[in-house]
Design a protein around this motif. Structure first.
Motif, PDB file in Angstrom:
ATOM      1  N   SER A   1      -4.616  -4.118  -8.660  1.00  0.00           N
ATOM      2  CA  SER A   1      -4.411  -5.116  -9.701  1.00  0.00           C
ATOM      3  C   SER A   1      -5.414  -4.880 -10.819  1.00  0.00           C
ATOM      4  CB  SER A   1      -4.589  -6.519  -9.129  1.00  0.00           C
ATOM      5  OG  SER A   1      -5.956  -6.734  -8.776  1.00  0.00           O
ATOM      6  N   PHE A   2      -5.250  -5.607 -11.917  1.00  0.00           N
ATOM      7  CA  PHE A   2      -6.242  -5.518 -12.995  1.00  0.00           C
ATOM      8  C   PHE A   2      -7.591  -6.076 -12.544  1.00  0.00           C
ATOM      9  CE2 PHE A   2      -3.224  -5.467 -16.940  1.00  0.00           C
ATOM     10  CZ  PHE A   2      -2.742  -4.236 -16.519  1.00  0.00           C
ATOM     11  N   ALA A   3      -7.595  -6.811 -11.414  1.00  0.00           N
ATOM     12  CA  ALA A   3      -8.853  -7.290 -10.835  1.00  0.00           C
ATOM     13  C   ALA A   3      -9.525  -6.206  -9.997  1.00  0.00           C
ATOM     14  CB  ALA A   3      -8.603  -8.535  -9.983  1.00  0.00           C
ATOM     15  N   ASP A   4      -8.937  -4.992  -9.992  1.00  0.00           N
ATOM     16  CA  ASP A   4      -9.444  -3.844  -9.235  1.00  0.00           C
ATOM     17  C   ASP A   4      -9.398  -4.097  -7.730  1.00  0.00           C
ATOM     18  OD1 ASP A   4     -10.267  -1.268  -9.094  1.00  0.00           O
ATOM     19  OD2 ASP A   4     -12.387  -1.674  -9.444  1.00  0.00           O
ATOM     20  N   LYS A   5      -8.375  -4.821  -7.304  1.00  0.00           N
ATOM     21  CA  LYS A   5      -8.159  -5.064  -5.878  1.00  0.00           C
ATOM     22  C   LYS A   5      -6.922  -4.307  -5.424  1.00  0.00           C
ATOM     23  CE  LYS A   5     -10.105  -9.758  -6.039  1.00  0.00           C
ATOM     24  NZ  LYS A   5      -9.801 -11.211  -5.870  1.00  0.00           N
ATOM     25  N   HIS A   6      -7.005  -3.751  -4.198  1.00  0.00           N
ATOM     26  CA  HIS A   6      -5.882  -2.991  -3.657  1.00  0.00           C
ATOM     27  C   HIS A   6      -4.640  -3.875  -3.555  1.00  0.00           C
ATOM     28  CE1 HIS A   6      -3.628  -0.182  -1.217  1.00  0.00           C
ATOM     29  NE2 HIS A   6      -3.428  -1.133  -0.323  1.00  0.00           N
ATOM     30  N   ILE A   7      -3.476  -3.299  -3.895  1.00  0.00           N
ATOM     31  CA  ILE A   7      -2.202  -4.016  -3.828  1.00  0.00           C
ATOM     32  C   ILE A   7      -1.436  -3.552  -2.592  1.00  0.00           C
ATOM     33  CG2 ILE A   7       0.072  -4.245  -4.923  1.00  0.00           C
ATOM     34  CD1 ILE A   7      -1.900  -5.845  -6.381  1.00  0.00           C
ATOM     35  N   SER A   8      -0.791  -4.481  -1.908  1.00  0.00           N
ATOM     36  CA  SER A   8       0.124  -4.134  -0.816  1.00  0.00           C
ATOM     37  C   SER A   8       1.505  -4.651  -1.176  1.00  0.00           C
ATOM     38  CB  SER A   8      -0.328  -4.762   0.507  1.00  0.00           C
ATOM     39  OG  SER A   8      -0.190  -6.167   0.479  1.00  0.00           O
ATOM     40  N   ALA A   9       2.536  -3.942  -0.721  1.00  0.00           N
ATOM     41  CA  ALA A   9       3.902  -4.344  -1.022  1.00  0.00           C
ATOM     42  C   ALA A   9       4.194  -5.735  -0.496  1.00  0.00           C
ATOM     43  CB  ALA A   9       4.886  -3.333  -0.448  1.00  0.00           C
ATOM     44  N   ARG A  10       3.644  -6.057   0.667  1.00  0.00           N
ATOM     45  CA  ARG A  10       3.897  -7.362   1.274  1.00  0.00           C
ATOM     46  C   ARG A  10       3.266  -8.487   0.458  1.00  0.00           C
ATOM     47  NH1 ARG A  10       5.462  -8.895   6.305  1.00  0.00           N
ATOM     48  NH2 ARG A  10       5.363  -6.731   7.010  1.00  0.00           N
ATOM     49  N   GLY A  11       2.092  -8.225  -0.110  1.00  0.00           N
ATOM     50  CA  GLY A  11       1.382  -9.292  -0.800  1.00  0.00           C
ATOM     51  C   GLY A  11       1.729  -9.436  -2.275  1.00  0.00           C
ATOM     52  N   LEU A  12       2.452  -8.461  -2.845  1.00  0.00           N
ATOM     53  CA  LEU A  12       2.760  -8.513  -4.264  1.00  0.00           C
ATOM     54  C   LEU A  12       3.748  -9.639  -4.554  1.00  0.00           C
ATOM     55  CD1 LEU A  12       2.255  -7.125  -6.984  1.00  0.00           C
ATOM     56  CD2 LEU A  12       4.214  -5.650  -6.518  1.00  0.00           C
ATOM     57  N   LYS A  13       3.425 -10.481  -5.518  1.00  0.00           N
ATOM     58  CA  LYS A  13       4.245 -11.665  -5.802  1.00  0.00           C
ATOM     59  C   LYS A  13       5.398 -11.382  -6.746  1.00  0.00           C
ATOM     60  CE  LYS A  13       0.436 -14.971  -5.141  1.00  0.00           C
ATOM     61  NZ  LYS A  13      -0.665 -14.005  -4.920  1.00  0.00           N
ATOM     62  N   VAL A  14       5.375 -10.242  -7.442  1.00  0.00           N
ATOM     63  CA  VAL A  14       6.464  -9.871  -8.344  1.00  0.00           C
ATOM     64  C   VAL A  14       7.136  -8.620  -7.788  1.00  0.00           C
ATOM     65  CG1 VAL A  14       7.102  -9.257 -10.701  1.00  0.00           C
ATOM     66  CG2 VAL A  14       5.181 -10.799 -10.306  1.00  0.00           C
ATOM     67  N   LYS A  15       8.423  -8.727  -7.496  1.00  0.00           N
ATOM     68  CA  LYS A  15       9.140  -7.611  -6.880  1.00  0.00           C
ATOM     69  C   LYS A  15      10.333  -7.228  -7.744  1.00  0.00           C
ATOM     70  CE  LYS A  15       7.849  -9.101  -2.209  1.00  0.00           C
ATOM     71  NZ  LYS A  15       6.803  -8.084  -2.063  1.00  0.00           N
ATOM     72  N   ALA A  16      10.721  -5.947  -7.624  1.00  0.00           N
ATOM     73  CA  ALA A  16      11.822  -5.430  -8.438  1.00  0.00           C
ATOM     74  C   ALA A  16      12.893  -4.819  -7.555  1.00  0.00           C
ATOM     75  CB  ALA A  16      11.308  -4.377  -9.421  1.00  0.00           C
ATOM     76  N   SER A  17      14.114  -4.830  -8.049  1.00  0.00           N
ATOM     77  CA  SER A  17      15.227  -4.141  -7.409  1.00  0.00           C
ATOM     78  C   SER A  17      15.793  -3.135  -8.399  1.00  0.00           C
ATOM     79  CB  SER A  17      16.315  -5.140  -7.004  1.00  0.00           C
ATOM     80  OG  SER A  17      17.456  -4.452  -6.517  1.00  0.00           O
ATOM     81  N   HIS A  18      15.859  -1.873  -7.991  1.00  0.00           N
ATOM     82  CA  HIS A  18      16.378  -0.802  -8.840  1.00  0.00           C
ATOM     83  C   HIS A  18      17.801  -0.508  -8.402  1.00  0.00           C
ATOM     84  CE1 HIS A  18      15.584   3.418 -10.761  1.00  0.00           C
ATOM     85  NE2 HIS A  18      16.532   2.727 -11.372  1.00  0.00           N
TER      86      HIS A  18
END
Length: 546
Positions: A169-186
């Motif tokens: 994140s811009f907070a320099d914290k590791h991102i996990s797919a499970r914890g990400l609050k914004v998700k996309a469908s391609h």
């Protein structure tokens, strides 16, 4: 009628802006996004699909449906940055290897507060996430790369073997797919395996329609049918033959039967039909549209960003119109990015939501006059994409003007205008200002060839006054009201003898020849186009032929 009009931001947050560095054709790219709908247009290889791919990569850390780590390739890197890296190596330098950066900035809302920071290329305080593909920060990997540089002649491209995917994140914290609050469908219907979507949809319908007790009873009946099938005399005869002819390494018998394991549930063997036709035998357009609908159903619950590739594929206008309405219904408050090559899709969904990719940079059609947006929505058959995708556009009033301008251009340059990226587009005179609004919005070089119709002040000067100060727009019209249409100018520039030779006529007076041309506008222009006889150029047309 449903339109995909921009929707307000939702509490889950929308993508405000995108920054891409060194990813495929994007050396450095920045885009401010619409909160609801973004229609991405551009020529082939302009980066439309790459843009959607970059968004999905940043939101899911996946490429081509697989974890990004498994898809690393030197071909993901912009050719320019790779070439500079190789040049530095050749010069004896020890450059840092190139890296790919994709950043998404989101709406500043409380739900995403933990993503706030300045871990971004601009070092500004914002809410967002950053995906970087670069040299592994492991000490061993860095030492190995340093050793590789000692014999740099062996390095011919990006050494991805020493690379890692960083997702933070811009907070320099590791991102996990499970914890990400914004998700996309391609959603790319060309690459959707329909069985997955069909199983999801049909299983949901079964669960909604049948109580658990009845589902269990059906499963038991289905298994019993498979057992009865295996007991048929014909199957027994086949198995007897196989037993005699074949054996495995440990002398076990080979036979055929129906899969009785739990991994082959009865629901998986259901086949979708469209009316009485199995889905896989239906038309490509029907398959394409249904795949998109199934994909949107499958992702509806936990997806805030929809990425849709060219929904118009294989669809006639009627079916395309229905599909666009369905997408509008399914979208809700989600943010949507749609790529398209269809002017119908562009006009129908709304020119104000359009992002034009050209030369690696975005241009926007937002801010168009309301009457222009409404005009093209009501009349979506106009080929607005031809206007904005050409290198330069010449707008003319009808078929005869279109043919004659092409004739003169070929006469001057030795080739058709389209070979130079110049598109001659025939539109009705009243539509000129609507097209010019689009051209002005994106800075597109456009020339108008128009008649004065014996009223130069009203038909030309007043009508095009709003565009007089636009450097990219040129108006070609002659103020001489004694020559109100193109035919008068062609006769004056070429002469009666030359035109009689072109048309195969023998008119003795200019008046008779002019009357013939006015009665047969397209016919004379077509003969001029097909002839190999040089014609004079009306002076007012010279800027259009430059």
């Amino acid at each position: 009628m449903c339109f995909l009009t921009p929707a307000p931001p939702t509490s889950t947050g929308m993508i405000k802006s995108i920054y891409i560095n060194n990813f495929k054709l994007f050396e450095e790219f920045a885009l401010d996004c619409n909160p609801g709908l973004n229609i991405i247009v551009g020529k082939n290889e302009a980066g439309k699909s790459t843009l959607l791919e970059a968004i999905h990569l940043a939101l899911a850390k996946r490429l081509n449906g697989r974890p990004a780590e498994l898809e690393l390739s030197p071909y993901l890197f912009n050719a320019g940055c790779v070439e500079r890296y190789r040049a530095a190596l050749k010069a004896g330098d020890k450059p840092a290897p190139p890296k790919i950066t994709i950043e998404l900035t989101f709406d500043d809302i409380p739900e995403l507060a933990d993503m706030r920071g300045s871990n971004n290329h601009a070092n500004v305080d914002a809410v967002g996430l950053r995906l970087e593909i670069g040299l592994d920060d492991d000490e061993g990997a860095r030492e190995d790369y340093a050793g590789l540089l000692e014999n740099s002649a062996q390095i011919t491209t990006v050494p991805i073997e020493y690379y890692k995917v960083f997702w933070s994140s811009f907070a320099d914290k590791h991102i996990s797919a499970r914890g990400l609050k914004v998700k996309a469908s391609h959603i790319d219907a060309a690459n959707i395996r329909f069985q997955t979507g069909a199983s999801y949809y049909l299983n949901a319908a079964i669960e909604d329609s049948l109580p658990r007790k009845e589902q269990a009873a059906l499963k038991w009946q289905y298994r019993r049918l498979k057992e009865l099938f295996a007991e048929q005399t014909a199957i027994s005869a086949i198995n007897d033959t196989l037993k005699k002819r074949h054996s495995s390494l440990n002398n076990r018998s080979l036979s055929v039967g129906v899969d009785m394991s739990q991994r082959a549930p009865w629901e998986a063997n259901l086949t979708p039909y469209l009316d009485e036709t199995p889905f896989h035998l239906a038309g490509k357009g029907e398959q394409h549209a249904l795949k998109i609908m199934f994909a949107m159903d499958r992702e509806a619950e936990d997806c805030q960003v929809m990425l849709v590739e060219e929904p118009e594929n294989h669809l006639a206008f009627g079916h395309m119109n229905v599909l666009l309405d369905r997408i509008a219904e399914k979208r809700g408050n989600r943010q949507v990015f749609i790529t398209t090559h269809s002017a119908f899709v562009l006009n129908k969904l709304g020119l104000e939501s359009t992002v034009l990719l050209r030369d690696g940079n975005p241009a926007f059609l937002s801010g168009l006059p309301a009457e222009t947006e409404t005009y093209f929505r009501k009349l979506p058959g106009y080929d607005t994409l031809r206007l904005i995708l050409a290198k330069r556009t010449i707008l003319v009033e009808g078929p005869s003007d279109e043919l004659f301008v092409q004739t003169l251009y070929r006469q001057k340059h030795g080739k058709q205008p389209i070979a130079d990226g110049v598109d001659v587009l025939s539109v009705r005179g009243l539509s000129f200002p609507r097209f010019l609004d689009i051209a002005r919005a994106v800075g597109h070089p456009t020339t108008v060839v128009t008649d004065n119709d014996r009223d130069y002040q009203r038909k030309v000067a007043d009508r095009y006054a709003p565009y007089a100060g636009v450097s990219t727009i040129t108006i070609c019209a002659d103020p001489d009201e004694t020559r109100p249409t193109l035919e008068y100018h062609v006769l004056a520039a070429s002469g009666r003898d030359a035109l009689n030779a072109v048309f195969g006529t023998e008119y003795a007076t200019d008046e008779a020849l002019l009357a013939h041309m006015l009665r047969n506008k397209t016919d004379w222009a077509l003969k001029a186009f097909d002839a190999d006889i040089p014609l004079g150029v009306p002076p007012y047309l010279l800027p259009a032929l430059a």
